[in-house]
Design an enzyme around this catalytic site. Structure first.
Site, mmCIF file in Angstrom:
data_model
loop_
_atom_site.group_PDB
_atom_site.id
_atom_site.type_symbol
_atom_site.label_atom_id
_atom_site.label_comp_id
_atom_site.label_asym_id
_atom_site.label_seq_id
_atom_site.Cartn_x
_atom_site.Cartn_y
_atom_site.Cartn_z
ATOM 1 N N TYR A 207 1.475 -5.380 -9.297
ATOM 2 C CA TYR A 207 2.797 -4.777 -9.124
ATOM 3 C C TYR A 207 3.210 -3.941 -10.332
ATOM 4 C CZ TYR A 207 3.867 -7.719 -5.059
ATOM 5 O OH TYR A 207 3.867 -8.310 -3.821
ATOM 6 N N SER A 237 -3.375 -2.251 -2.314
ATOM 7 C CA SER A 237 -2.179 -2.494 -3.123
ATOM 8 C C SER A 237 -1.722 -3.935 -2.956
ATOM 9 C CB SER A 237 -1.048 -1.564 -2.689
ATOM 10 O OG SER A 237 -0.482 -2.001 -1.454
ATOM 11 N N ASP A 238 -1.044 -4.465 -3.979
ATOM 12 C CA ASP A 238 -0.321 -5.710 -3.742
ATOM 13 C C ASP A 238 0.814 -5.384 -2.774
ATOM 14 O OD1 ASP A 238 0.453 -8.358 -3.881
ATOM 15 O OD2 ASP A 238 0.313 -8.464 -6.054
ATOM 16 N N CYS A 239 1.406 -6.418 -2.203
ATOM 17 C CA CYS A 239 2.261 -6.200 -1.035
ATOM 18 C C CYS A 239 3.612 -5.584 -1.402
ATOM 19 C CB CYS A 239 2.423 -7.515 -0.295
ATOM 20 S SG CYS A 239 0.809 -8.063 0.336
ATOM 21 N N ALA A 241 3.939 -3.090 -3.249
ATOM 22 C CA ALA A 241 3.910 -2.605 -4.624
ATOM 23 C C ALA A 241 4.097 -1.093 -4.706
ATOM 24 C CB ALA A 241 2.590 -2.998 -5.293
#
Length: 699
Positions: A207, A237-239, A241
């Site tokens: 993030y 990607s992280d969720c 982010a």
């Protein structure tokens, strides 16, 4: 299937798609394309210690406990079980056209971030504070999960690339500033190993920003990943982010610009919904069709490698593999190996022939939540510590008395009662018991991820190293009874054990031990199995000796850089045996530095142990200040048995990193310390044993 073949198939398939269809495949919930025979697929799946959030599954110890095993073989076996159960569930779900979230084969695991600060709430998802240990356990996990078949058994994901370890409450806006030296020395090695050695199929961005660039849209990080390391898989990607780019990091002005920045810098898959703006970015000339195509090709390459498009040898794995007896036995073994015995004045193992009544006290004694950590699956049966001991003693004429003692963090168990309403009961149980097993600690509501439901501190990070006040009062009340006490700590991080060490007879760190944790703990407490885990993190005396939480410099952090004595050091853990390293010699016939280590168990009980090799450069000013772990091996010795063991010291042990992040071989004098712990003063004080020293000159 070779990657080249899978990519060619992916290119051919994607070549038949419209631009809209290609762009639609870049979201974690990828829709079906019926005209091309492409089924829907959800990329978001979790599995750091068992198939998670997808119903029934074998629940292994949390990742920090796996780190404490120092056992790469067991880690690989665990990961293989996760892949097997993942396949079993995927086959069954897909057979009924259930393509929901958490029901696929792309697992967003392992988490190989460095647990650099004990306050970080997500630290228990990692393998600890050491880059070498993290890399070895991480490589074993990836290899076990992905398998070596014709098709990939399941896809692993190295997360969160690359400098990410709190604070949780700032992660959406925070800029982690790390020097080039710290990047190469600490933050990158595990990721590099997973890419270059294990061939990890996916990498997830963090993030936060790293050195000014958002991790999911960082040219600098992508250059390292794809150009320097040769990563060929997909990047996710992280969720949500990517929306942080414009909402919190303020490096873009809107969602369209954020989507363009992410995909143009190599982020293929969006966990979130910002890639709904990809086509808009294309219409504005911010993204080319070639870039969209490449991202789609990478994703379908993974799907072909898994055999999701044209079949796999794993398609026949039946649902009955889920939580099989064999898998549950491995989960119990993993828990046994993860337990770290911090103190023992001789009370352990407990002798049940001398006991008439056992008291089990504490908020985590009969708690399922304290077994599982976070990102967990659902066990069909959870064996708590209390249940495990009750089951173990059921055929003996030993009475078991119990009391919760207190709530985990609240000051009373009943709303209308006075504060401390179970303290008297706890003392009565202790008064009537021959020995007390006191089970305290945390769970995912007190240390976890930002935004986790029910998290007591909202951000997930710990404020300090103390147990909640309710548990501190419980410990004091039990200590006042004067009864023998074995404290069992269930937590995923460093907890101040100074009071427990001064007042109780033994301390056993159980971490979050998984669905079989109570059964495993009973066997260790009563001596069927010797504890053999080692701390994968430092237990500090105070937080005052550490830099600010937001300071990502490694100076003063972790055992490699700290200046004060630890309360309990990294690599430390007692057993019921007494294994000593007798002598060490270098195998001159082997390539590299290979050690022949002779060890003996002088104790009266069989035990596993972990041989550890720490290396210290004596000449270079660029060297890590304290001896660092560069080899380890889990061994087993029966009482009185001697054995000879070979350990290969990693080549990077004889390198240093300059201020520009360049790693170079360093000639000169080295000391290798070989034993069952670190060579630091505190470890020697606690164990009464000094590691054997071997001096080398590297030319």
């Amino acid at each position: 299937m070779r990657r080249e073949e899978a990519r060619k198939k992916a290119e051919a398939l994607v070549g038949q798609m419209t631009l809209e269809e290609k762009a639609g495949q870049l979201k974690y919930g990828s829709p079906a394309i019926p005209r091309l025979g492409v089924p829907a697929y959800n990329w978001w799946n979790e599995g750091i210690h068992g198939v998670a959030r997808a119903g029934q599954a074998t629940v292994f110890p949390q990742a920090i406990g796996i780190g404490a095993t120092f056992d790469t073989r067991l880690t690989g076996e665990m990961a293989d079980v996760i892949a097997t159960e993942g396949r079993a569930k995927y086959n069954a779900y897909a057979g009924k056209e259930d393509r929901d979230i958490y029901k696929g084969l792309t697992f967003w695991a392992p988490n190989v971030n460095i647990f650099r600060d004990p306050r970080w709430g997500r630290g228990h998802e990692t393998y600890g504070e050491d880059p070498y240990l993290t890399s070895r356990i991480g490589v074993a996990f990836v290899e076990g999960l992905q398998g070596d078949g014709e098709t990939m058994k399941a896809a692993a994901c190295a997360k969160h690339f690359a400098v990410h370890s709190g604070p949780e409450e700032l992660r959406h806006e925070f800029n982690a500033e790390a020097s080039a030296k710290d990047m190469e020395e600490t933050y990158l090695p595990a990721f590099k190993a997973l890419v270059t050695e294990a061939g990890v199929e996916a990498v997830m961005g963090a993030y936060n920003r790293t050195n000014g660039e958002p991790c999911c849209g960082s040219p600098a990080l992508q250059k390292i990943l794809r150009e320097e390391w040769g990563f060929e898989g997909h990047f996710v990607s992280d969720c949500w982010a990517i929306k942080d780019f414009h909402e919190h990091h303020c490096v873009t002005d809107n969602a369209m610009e954020s989507a363009a920045l992410a995909i143009n810098t190599g982020c293929d898959l969006n966990c979130g919904n910002t890639y709904l703006h990809i086509l808009n970015a294309y219409e504005h000339g911010m993204v080319t069709e070639e870039t969209i195509t490449e991202a789609a090709v990478r994703l379908f390459t993974t799907r072909y490698l898994l055999g999701l498009m044209d079949g796999s040898e794993y398609d026949s794995i039946p649902y009955t593999e889920v939580e099989s007896g064999e898998h549950l036995m491995l989960a119990e073994k993993a828990a046994q190996e993860s337990f770290v015995l911090l103190k023992n004045d001789g009370i352990l193992p407990l002798d049940r022939t001398k006991l008439k009544t056992v008291g089990i006290i504490g908020p985590n004694a009969d708690s399922r939540a304290s077994l599982i950590g976070n990102y967990h699956g659902t066990a069909s049966r959870y064996v708590t510590l209390q249940e495990g001991i009750q089951d173990y003693l059921k055929d003996d004429e030993i009475r078991v008395l119990t009391s919760v003692g207190c709530e985990l963090s609240r000051d009373r168990t009943e709303h209308l009662a006075f504060a401390g309403d179970r303290l008297t009961e706890a003392m009565i149980v202790a008064d009537n018991s021959d020995v007390v097993i006191l089970c305290v600690g945390l769970d995912e509501t007190l240390e976890g991820e930002e935004g986790d439901d029910g998290n007591g501190y909202a951000s997930g990070d710990k404020k300090d190293l103390k147990l909640p006040a309710s548990q501190q009062k419980l410990m004091e009340a039990v200590a006042e009874t004067g009864k023998p006490v074995v404290l069992c700590l269930m937590a995923g991080s460093d907890i101040d054990m100074s009071y427990a060490s001064a007042h109780f007879d033994a301390i056993l760190q159980l971490w979050y031990p998984g669905g079989q944790g109570g059964r495993a703990a009973a066997k260790v407490l009563f001596g069927d199995v010797s504890p053999s885990g080692k701390l994968p993190v430092t237990f500090y005396e105070t937080l005052e000796e550490l830099p600010e939480f937001t300071d990502y410099s490694m100076e003063g952090r972790t055992y490699r850089y700290m200046k004060q004595k630890a309360q309990y050091p990294f690599g430390y853990g007692l057993t019921y045996g007494d294994v000593r390293v007798l002598q060490v010699r270098q195998d001159e016939t082997a390539d590299g530095v290979v050690l022949e280590v002779e060890a003996e168990n002088r104790g009266a009980r069989d035990t596993d142990e972990v041989l550890q090799v720490y290396v210290k450069n004596l000449d270079s000013e660029l060297a890590v200040p304290n001896p660092a772990l560069w080899a380890f091996s889990r061994i087993h010795l029966q009482a009185g048995q001697r054995g000879s063991f070979r350990l290969r010291v990693a080549e990077d042990a004889f390198t240093v990193v300059d201020e520009n992040g360049r790693r170079q071989r360093a000639q000169g004098r080295y000391v290798l310390y070989v034993g069952c712990s670190q060579p630091d003063e505190r470890s020697v004080e606690l164990t009464g044993v000094e590691p054997v020293k071997l001096e080398l000159v590297i030319s």
